[in-house]
Design an enzyme around this catalytic site. Structure first.
Site, short mmCIF file in Angstrom:
data_model
loop_
_atom_site.label_atom_id
_atom_site.label_comp_id
_atom_site.label_asym_id
_atom_site.label_seq_id
_atom_site.Cartn_x
_atom_site.Cartn_y
_atom_site.Cartn_z
N HIS A 260 7.74 -2.13 20.37
CA HIS A 260 8.82 -3.10 20.87
C HIS A 260 8.78 -3.52 22.31
O HIS A 260 8.25 -2.63 23.15
CB HIS A 260 10.07 -2.44 20.73
CG HIS A 260 11.23 -3.39 20.27
ND1 HIS A 260 11.74 -3.91 21.57
CD2 HIS A 260 12.01 -4.01 19.60
CE1 HIS A 260 12.80 -4.55 21.59
NE2 HIS A 260 12.96 -4.73 19.92
N ASP A 314 12.20 -2.68 11.85
CA ASP A 314 11.64 -3.34 10.53
C ASP A 314 10.82 -2.13 9.57
O ASP A 314 10.62 -2.48 8.72
CB ASP A 314 10.91 -4.41 11.01
CG ASP A 314 11.34 -5.67 11.50
OD1 ASP A 314 12.60 -6.10 10.66
OD2 ASP A 314 11.07 -6.24 12.44
#
Ligand code: CMC
Length: 377
Positions: A260, A314
């Site tokens: 991320h 996700d």
């Protein structure tokens, strides 16, 4: 290269916002100052959407009005359904969603974004109609008629009803609602930024949301949830996870559902989603994908140690949707159904002091080139 050029605008603020905040070192995500874990435990998706859009938790009467308004705007015009019937059934669900949302703007007034009352109704329509579009597409592509929404069902229950013609187990609806809360907002991500760029031209909110849907589709953003489940199915069994991860990393590929821009620890949403997986499995039995995922996380933890690359939102969401029987290419549309409230919250916030996005570039081409006629090239 000048020192102020930041590829991907990494670390460059694009707005001042009071909607959400991420502490990427400590793994904290807050919506309007409230931790997402607390919202999942105590709130509903519709209440959280209100919080994001209007800045405070609704009073009982505000909540009643908001819920009624969203419930009564779930239906979509037969022409939107006819439009979807004309799309190729093998096409991606995100493309169908984007086309249908762009077309909504041709039916509803949205151009005058200075009209506060009209902006409220645009937000109501978009939050209400995205699930109906997603469920309609899921059926139309198999030649089945869409199932109209039922006003006596809550937001998440109704979505399952429109998908399958039966109301889900109450625990499924609760878990699904939590998934929507976790996906509702996430500061200045690529799809939010895309929507804000479009919004800065004073485009209507249907165009804004259609732009955001386009950005969400890519595998580096929302599309990763689909890629993760494809990957877990390809790995097949937990004992093959480590060699798969080694193969990905040695080929310098990205492990889907990991990493991320902001989080350098495990994404707090991944932790909550893992808990939701466990609650779901307690009720309906485990999923082989979950065993594989745990092993992928373990192997990645060892092989990427110290790099700050951990599971993101996700990684575990698709396992839940898969267990609920939802098709893989609907996972990113589910993300959009939830994130629309975050996109619209940023849209409303930006409208208060709008300034056209028009960044600069660093030109690296030539100057004063002569034009060479076609016959001489
Ligand atoms: N697997 C392996 N290595 C990775 C990964 C990953 N998933 N993510 C980052 N890295 C490595 C990358 O190879 C690079 O290493 P080096 O410095 O040795 O070249 C370093 O970490 C920095 O990566 P980056 O791609 O420059 O970092 P970024 O901030 O631009 O990328 C990201 C963030 C999300 C695009 C990236 O982590 C990624 O591609 N992840 C996989 C796709 C994914 O799961 N996306 C969902 C993101 S979160 C939810 C959402 O937005 O929908």
């Amino acid at each position: 290269m000048p020192h102020d050029f930041m590829p991907g605008l990494a670390g460059v603020p694009a707005a001042t916002s009071s909607i959400s905040d991420v502490d990427g070192q400590r793994g904290i995500l807050e919506y309007r100052g409230i931790r997402v874990e607390e919202l999942c435990a105590k709130s509903s998706y519709l209440e959280t959407a209100y919080l994001l859009l209007f800045g405070h938790l609704p009073t009982a009467s505000e909540y009643q009005r908001w819920t009624n308004d969203v419930t009564h705007h779930r239906r979509i015009k037969f022409r939107i359904i006819d439009l979807m019937k004309c799309l190729p059934e093998q096409g991606h669900a995100m493309d169908a969603l984007q086309a249908a949302v762009a077309a909504l703007g041709m039916f509803y007034p949205g151009r005058n974004v200075k009209d506060v009352e009209n902006n409220y109704w645009s937000a109501v329509r978009l939050v209400a109609k995205l699930p109906t579009i997603v469920a309609a597409w899921a059926r139309l592509r198999y030649g089945d008629a869409p199932i109209p929404p039922r006003d006596d069902l809550g937001f998440s229950e109704n979505f399952f009803y429109m998908l399958t013609e039966s109301a889900p187990h109450p625990l499924w609806a609760e878990i699904f609602d939590d998934c929507l809360i976790l996906h509702a907002e996430h500061t200045m991500n690529a799809s939010t930024f895309t929507g804000l760029v479009t919004a800065s031209t004073l485009a209507d909110p249907y165009t804004v949301v259609a732009s955001s849907i386009g950005a969400l589709k890519g595998p580096l953003h929302g599309g990763a949830n689909e890629e993760v489940v494809v990957m877990l199915k390809e790995i097949g069994t937990a004992d093959r996870a480590r060699s798969y991860v080694e193969g990905v990393l040695s080929n310098k590929r990205k492990l889907m559902g990991f990493g991320h821009r902001v989080y350098k620890v495990k994404d707090p949403r991944a932790t909550v989603l893992q808990g939701l997986c466990q609650s779901l499995f307690k009720e309906c039995g485990s999923s082989p994908l979950y065993e594989v995922a745990l092993e992928v996380e373990r192997a990645a933890g060892e092989l990427l140690k110290g790099k700050g690359i951990h599971p993101n939102v996700d990684f575990y969401s698709g396992i839940i949707y898969d267990k609920m029987g939802i098709e893989v290419d609907l996972f990113t549309p589910l993300f959009a159904m939830a994130r629309v409230s975050g996109w619209l919250a940023h849209w409303l916030e930006q409208l208060r002091e709008n300034k056209l996005f028009r960044p600069d570039q660093i030109y690296s081409g030539e100057h004063n080139r002569p034009y060479v006629p076609l016959t001489q090239r």
